[in-house]
Design an enzyme around this catalytic site. Structure first.
Site, mmCIF file in Angstrom:
data_model
loop_
_atom_site.group_PDB
_atom_site.id
_atom_site.type_symbol
_atom_site.label_atom_id
_atom_site.label_comp_id
_atom_site.label_asym_id
_atom_site.label_seq_id
_atom_site.Cartn_x
_atom_site.Cartn_y
_atom_site.Cartn_z
ATOM 1 N N ASP A 102 73.489 84.615 -19.638
ATOM 2 C CA ASP A 102 72.401 85.566 -19.434
ATOM 3 C C ASP A 102 72.049 85.660 -17.946
ATOM 4 O O ASP A 102 72.367 84.766 -17.159
ATOM 5 C CB ASP A 102 71.143 85.109 -20.196
HETATM 6 N N1 URA Z 1 72.764 80.729 -24.805
HETATM 7 C C1 URA Z 1 71.796 81.520 -24.325
HETATM 8 O O1 URA Z 1 70.794 81.741 -24.967
HETATM 9 N N2 URA Z 1 71.980 82.083 -23.122
HETATM 10 C C2 URA Z 1 73.064 81.858 -22.352
HETATM 11 O O2 URA Z 1 73.162 82.389 -21.242
HETATM 12 C C3 URA Z 1 74.056 81.022 -22.854
HETATM 13 C C4 URA Z 1 73.889 80.466 -24.088
#
Ligand code: URA
Length: 232
Positions: A102
């Site tokens: 993310d």
């Molecule tokens: N899980 C999440 O919620 N976000 C990420 O970036 C990676 C794994």
């Protein structure tokens, strides 16, 4: 292979751009300027220069990026900087991030042009472990750890597969999962009535960030790391 393919594979430009570069005399082969881009070249023995710089043909390139916050995991985006913008110049064409972190997640991201390996590493069949260090809003209890290790309901048809979870001395949670569902860690923490404040991926399969790079930087994998991750 043809010279124009060689130049494209070295990420010099598109087919039409490289044709134009050749016409303009920017390319030398074994000391001679060439003007025809449909020439056949031997990518391992010919000495090919573009604007005075020697080009080396490489089939696959593997890069570790230590992703900072604020950039998105995509190959291109009109508005926001992507992880690919941090790797300049890209040594080969068709590089892509393996999986997704993310915008606000930091840490290990593999970037390669090896499509076959990339797909395998993401496939649930190969169970590649991903380790996340999670800063949580509320303290994580022993009951929470047990729930994460068993599997929690994150609103999909099936609960999450058993994870490995433990509390670190500084109160953060270390969570190892081998699935890769959308926003999985954040949703797992929501499932135990908590919230992710910061999320960092410290390892991906057998590889980690112990030997760098620093946040925002990248490096190529060593031969040893490539052989560790190569699950052909
Ligand atoms: N899980 C999440 O919620 N976000 C990420 O970036 C990676 C794994």
């Amino acid at each position: 292979m043809r010279l124009d393919k060689f130049l494209c594979d070295c990420n010099i430009g598109t087919r039409s751009q490289v044709k134009d570069f050749v016409k303009k005399g920017f390319v030398q082969i074994n000391g001679n300027t060439v003007k025809k881009s449909d020439l056949t070249v031997n990518e391992s023995s010919d000495l090919i220069y573009f604007k005075g710089e020697k080009l080396t043909y490489r089939k696959y390139v593997y890069i570790i990026l230590n992703k900072p916050t604020g950039i998105i995991t995509a190959t291109e985006d009109k508005k926001t900087n992507t992880v690919m913008d941090l790797i300049k110049p890209l040594p080969v064409k068709d590089m892509f991030p393996v999986g997704r972190l993310d915008k606000d997640t930091t840490g290990f991201l593999l970037i390669t042009n090896d499509g076959d390996l990339g797909h395998k590493l993401l496939s649930p069949k190969y169970h590649v472990d991903k380790t996340y260090i999670v800063t949580t809003k509320a303290p994580v209890t022993e009951a929470d750890i047990e729930a994460l290790c068993t599997g929690v309901d994150i609103g999909d048809d099936k609960p999450t597969l058993p994870a490995k979870a433990k509390l670190l001395e500084d109160g953060r949670l270390e969570l190892v999962i081998h699935e890769g569902r959308y926003h999985q860690v954040k949703r797992m923490l929501e499932a135990i009535n908590n919230e992710v404040i910061a999320l960092h991926r410290s390892s991906f399969g057998p590889l980690n960030l112990d030997n760098g790079p620093e946040s925002g930087s990248w490096r190529e994998l060593t031969e040893d790391e490539i052989s560790k991750i190569n699950i052909r």
